[in-house]
Each structure stands twice: as structure tokens, then as C-alpha cells.
Design an enzyme around this catalytic site. Sequence first.
Site, mmCIF file in Angstrom:
data_model
loop_
_atom_site.group_PDB
_atom_site.id
_atom_site.type_symbol
_atom_site.label_atom_id
_atom_site.label_comp_id
_atom_site.label_asym_id
_atom_site.label_seq_id
_atom_site.Cartn_x
_atom_site.Cartn_y
_atom_site.Cartn_z
ATOM 1 N N LYS A 53 0.836 -1.203 0.000
ATOM 2 C CA LYS A 53 0.000 0.000 0.000
ATOM 3 C C LYS A 53 0.875 1.259 0.000
ATOM 4 C CE LYS A 53 -3.828 -2.381 2.215
ATOM 5 N NZ LYS A 53 -4.565 -2.733 3.436
ATOM 6 N N GLN A 97 -4.536 -1.288 9.649
ATOM 7 C CA GLN A 97 -4.535 -2.626 9.061
ATOM 8 C C GLN A 97 -5.168 -3.640 10.012
ATOM 9 O OE1 GLN A 97 -3.640 -3.254 5.942
ATOM 10 N NE2 GLN A 97 -3.892 -5.467 6.043
ATOM 11 N N ASP A 120 -10.776 3.316 3.928
ATOM 12 C CA ASP A 120 -11.111 1.886 3.860
ATOM 13 C C ASP A 120 -12.626 1.686 3.694
ATOM 14 O OD1 ASP A 120 -9.282 -0.221 3.918
ATOM 15 O OD2 ASP A 120 -8.851 0.024 6.057
HETATM 16 N N1 GUN Z 1 -6.734 -6.537 6.140
HETATM 17 C C1 GUN Z 1 -6.958 -7.239 5.003
HETATM 18 N N2 GUN Z 1 -7.496 -6.439 4.062
HETATM 19 C C2 GUN Z 1 -7.633 -5.227 4.626
HETATM 20 C C3 GUN Z 1 -8.099 -3.974 4.127
HETATM 21 O O1 GUN Z 1 -8.551 -3.827 2.982
HETATM 22 N N3 GUN Z 1 -8.044 -2.943 4.999
HETATM 23 C C4 GUN Z 1 -7.573 -3.073 6.259
HETATM 24 N N4 GUN Z 1 -7.564 -2.005 7.042
HETATM 25 N N5 GUN Z 1 -7.121 -4.210 6.737
HETATM 26 C C5 GUN Z 1 -7.153 -5.267 5.912
#
Ligand code: GUN
Length: 283
Positions: A53, A97, A120
Site C-alpha cells: 500500500k 490494518q 477503507d
Molecule cells: N486486512 C486485510 N485487508 C484489509 C483492508 O482492505 N483494509 C484493512 N484495514 N485491513 C485489511
Amino acid sequence: MTAQLIDGNALSKQLRTEVATRAQALKAQGVKPGLAVVLVGDNPASQVYVRNKVKACEDSGLHSVLEKYEATMTEADLLARVEALNNDPAIHGILVQLPLPAHIDAQKVIEAISPAKDVDGFHIASAGALMTGMPGFWPCTPYGCMKMLDSIGYDLRGKHAVVIGRSNIVGKPMALMLLQKDATVTVAHSRTQNLKALTLQADVIVAAVGKRNVLTADMVKPGAVVLDVGMNRNDEGKLCGDVDFDGVKEVAGYITPVPGGVGPMTITMLLVNTLEAAERASK
Ligand code: GUN
């Protein structure tokens, strides 16, 4: 193979170029779109995800900060960090996350993020905005699926879409997005009886349960569009989705591969949401 591939890498590249151009325009006004990624603990998969990311941000000219904390971090300390990021004008998007360590209430942390920075789309305000058709942030994975349907010029009006999976992150928001485009939507899940009878009627199928071979060729109407959100490993350890790709590609009209399908689109839509957050903040 009869199905046409929907290439998530190619579409991502195109959308990320657009993000970079819009980021450049914002920078000309003195605003650099910024994403904060918060990782607590040392979950190996999460480490890979957050690295990807942050790299994607850099590649598209977005500012990003990665905050890493020990698994022993208290919930109060994490909430304080979120609050500081809410008040940081250089940060337009905040991503904590998941999963978080068990002693931290993940929902409480998500609700602490300012809805204006919830890139998100997991905040209850974002979920409510999606449900009511108000402006907000859409969760990145189903949003990416919608962009894939757009990319093939697919008109969802009156079509039957079957979503397999009912998670808050994919299945439920996916169903609402399809509904917003006037599809007739069925949400199937682990307790659904006779899934095949439903999928055989579907013009669009989204498989999002996290289980291999949930959708096989005998379950698909010829010409249907199949989007595979799954990320699993097969017996040889190779990445695969929820769909039996080799079988279904002989029946479907369009299909997304794994890897190289929905996966790259998730990060792309995070960049789009972050840019959108920065544009809204600068208005
Ligand atoms: N863990 C797995 N996928 C995601 C996501 O898209 N966002 C977040 N914050 N955590 C994740």
C-alpha cells in the site's frame, strides 16, 4: 477458453495513471494527498499488504506514512494515535490494518477514525452512506469490482447478480453497490441451500468467501460475468481464488484471474479514495 479476461493489472495501471494526474493537479494548489497506514503487531501477511500500500502511494505521487507498533500496544494508545492523525492536516486518509491484536477492539478503533478520512470505508458512517446512496467512501475491494464491470461497459440494470459471501468488507457492500446500479441482487452464504440453483440464474457472480472451488463450471450460466475475490492457496501452494478458473473460463463470458484480477484493484481503489479525500478536504 471462451471467456474474456478482465485484467486487474491493466485496469489498475490505467486508474493509477489517472490518480497520479489528479494528485499532480492538487499539488499545484499546494496540497499533497496523504495516507497514514497503521500496523500493530507482526502478522506476516499484514506486513506484505502494508508495504504494498505504501509503495503504491509513492508510485502514484501520494504522500504516505507507515506507523508500526508492537503487538503489546494498548487500545488507548492506538486510539490516541488515530485521534492525532484525525487532526493532522497532511493526512487525508487513515488505514488501520486488520486484524488487530485480540486485546484491541477493532470496531472501536475503526469508529474512532474521522469519517472524512475513512478511506477503507469500514466506518459505520461510510456503511450508512453506501446504504442510503449518500456521498462517502466505498470499501476498496467491492468498489474495485464495480470498476471492473464498468471497464467492460456492463449495464447492470435489471440483471441478476449473485454475491457469494456476506462479510462487512466485501459481500454486504458489494450487494449494495450492485443494487444501486439497478441489479436484482441475491446474497448467498455458508448456510445457503442449493447455491447452484441460484448461480445458474445469475448474469453476474461475485465469489467472496475465501474457499477454493466454491464456483465450478456446472454452476455457471453460459456468458455470465464472474468476479473472483478469493485469495487462497492450492495444493501446490500456488495462489488461487474461490472460482475453479480452468473450468469456469470455458463457460463464462468474462472472468477475473487470480492473481492479477481483483487483488490489484483493491489497492488502486485505496489510492482513489485517498485522492478523493484530499480533493474533498481542499474544496
Ligand atoms: N486486512 C486485510 N485487508 C484489509 C483492508 O482492505 N483494509 C484493512 N484495514 N485491513 C485489511
